[in-house]
Scaffold this active site. Sequence first.
Site, mmCIF file in Angstrom:
data_model
loop_
_atom_site.group_PDB
_atom_site.id
_atom_site.type_symbol
_atom_site.label_atom_id
_atom_site.label_comp_id
_atom_site.label_asym_id
_atom_site.label_seq_id
_atom_site.Cartn_x
_atom_site.Cartn_y
_atom_site.Cartn_z
ATOM 1 N N PRO A 70 0.753 -1.136 0.029
ATOM 2 C CA PRO A 70 0.206 0.128 0.101
ATOM 3 C C PRO A 70 0.815 1.093 -0.028
ATOM 4 O O PRO A 70 1.688 1.404 0.775
ATOM 5 C CB PRO A 70 -0.800 -0.121 1.282
ATOM 6 C CG PRO A 70 -0.081 -0.998 2.133
ATOM 7 C CD PRO A 70 0.949 -1.994 1.341
ATOM 8 N N GLN A 97 -6.607 -1.829 3.939
ATOM 9 C CA GLN A 97 -5.470 -1.541 5.313
ATOM 10 C C GLN A 97 -6.286 -0.525 6.020
ATOM 11 O O GLN A 97 -6.485 0.522 5.577
ATOM 12 C CB GLN A 97 -4.215 -1.025 4.602
ATOM 13 C CG GLN A 97 -3.239 -0.963 5.935
ATOM 14 C CD GLN A 97 -1.659 -0.414 5.565
ATOM 15 O OE1 GLN A 97 -1.509 0.678 5.247
ATOM 16 N NE2 GLN A 97 -0.909 -1.618 5.444
ATOM 17 N N CYS A 119 3.498 2.628 9.209
ATOM 18 C CA CYS A 119 3.653 4.195 8.566
ATOM 19 C C CYS A 119 4.747 4.881 9.412
ATOM 20 O O CYS A 119 4.264 5.249 10.500
ATOM 21 C CB CYS A 119 2.249 4.552 8.239
ATOM 22 S SG CYS A 119 2.527 6.288 7.520
ATOM 23 N N GLY A 133 10.402 -3.932 1.447
ATOM 24 C CA GLY A 133 11.542 -2.948 1.604
ATOM 25 C C GLY A 133 12.671 -3.050 0.718
ATOM 26 O O GLY A 133 13.491 -3.968 0.804
ATOM 27 N N ASP A 134 12.828 -2.008 -0.198
ATOM 28 C CA ASP A 134 13.958 -2.150 -1.453
ATOM 29 C C ASP A 134 13.756 -3.711 -2.315
ATOM 30 O O ASP A 134 14.626 -4.002 -2.938
ATOM 31 C CB ASP A 134 15.244 -2.212 -0.893
ATOM 32 C CG ASP A 134 15.424 -1.020 -0.066
ATOM 33 O OD1 ASP A 134 14.841 0.228 -0.393
ATOM 34 O OD2 ASP A 134 16.456 -0.996 0.895
ATOM 35 N N GLY A 169 6.906 -2.480 -3.554
ATOM 36 C CA GLY A 169 6.407 -1.045 -3.426
ATOM 37 C C GLY A 169 6.929 -0.385 -4.757
ATOM 38 O O GLY A 169 6.179 -0.386 -5.911
ATOM 39 N N ARG A 170 7.941 0.476 -4.576
ATOM 40 C CA ARG A 170 8.265 1.349 -5.635
ATOM 41 C C ARG A 170 8.738 0.852 -6.823
ATOM 42 O O ARG A 170 8.864 1.462 -8.156
ATOM 43 C CB ARG A 170 9.207 2.272 -5.171
ATOM 44 C CG ARG A 170 10.485 1.671 -4.777
ATOM 45 C CD ARG A 170 11.420 3.001 -4.134
ATOM 46 N NE ARG A 170 12.433 2.279 -3.244
ATOM 47 C CZ ARG A 170 13.751 1.874 -3.940
ATOM 48 N NH1 ARG A 170 13.968 2.075 -5.220
ATOM 49 N NH2 ARG A 170 14.688 1.140 -3.223
#
Length: 334
Positions: A26, A80, A110, A211-212, A234-235
């Site tokens: 998210p 979420q 968050c 993460g990454d 994510g990204r």
Amino acid sequence: MPEKPAQPLDPRLQALGLRSPVALAPMAGITDLPTRTLVASFGAGLVVSEMVASREMVEAKPSVRDRAELGADVADTAVQIAGRDAVWMAEAAKLLAGQGARIIDINMGCPAKKVTGGLSGSALLRDHDHALRLIESVVRAVDVPVTLKTRLGWDDDSRDTAALAVRAEAAGVRMLTIHGRTRCQFYRGRADWTAIAPIVRAVSIPVLANGDVTDAHAARAALAASGAAGVMVGRGAQGRPWRLAEIAHALGYAPLPRIPTGDHLVSLVARHHAAIVDFYGPELGGRVARKHLGWYMNDAGTPPALRRRVLTAPARDVAALLPDAFAYRENRAA
């Protein structure tokens, strides 16, 4: 003959309805319904809605409703929620389950100051007892699976999430996602996947490493370092909605997706842009869509002048500019 997965999916993930061990993270202001729908169309194990504040969701404040129609009843979607009050968290979970949500995910990761300042998100890592009260209230309120997304700890002196994970599992949480940074790191430095391993060993429920994790190479490294059952991306999916399916294929769980190029890529970007504009309306939708157009053009090598034209054009004129904007991608690596 269609390709067969090289290995079976972890039955714990299967029990939650996941199609692969690769989930979409998210991301506020990014993973709205049009974007989640597009990512899911390529094949994602799970997509997770943008975080919504539980009390505001129950009270139906326009700011939350306008941010996203959550798509609670859309397949392969978790919704979420965040908050600091057990009653509002439970009510939000019940409301969403009643709307068809298949999974309720609790945000305790968050790091944003406006969230932690309200004692929500990763601020709850500083008070495990209160965090457990929230978890227990949500689990009791619904019959659907409840999952938890969090971090390694508040800071480097309090990396104690394994203890919270054990208590969360005992309270009925069915899956954990661990971002390999502390709250005080925000998104700086590198995610520490090895620090997720003690959490994985502490529980019997599946854990996703986050993460990454931007591509298949990183996904393999994260799984090897953490021992997790899957990964959350994510990204890495920004401007590449097919990336989760690529990773699932590389890990042996799915066929290779067709990565769009040429006219197919132009059509995909145009559809994504149109869906966002339709979802939010021309003015807001045009602004929201710009970040996605920028990510697509990063990958395409669009020249700066043409990039500026695309990003400053009225929403109604964008589609006509896309063939030129993506004519450069054919000479670049995917």
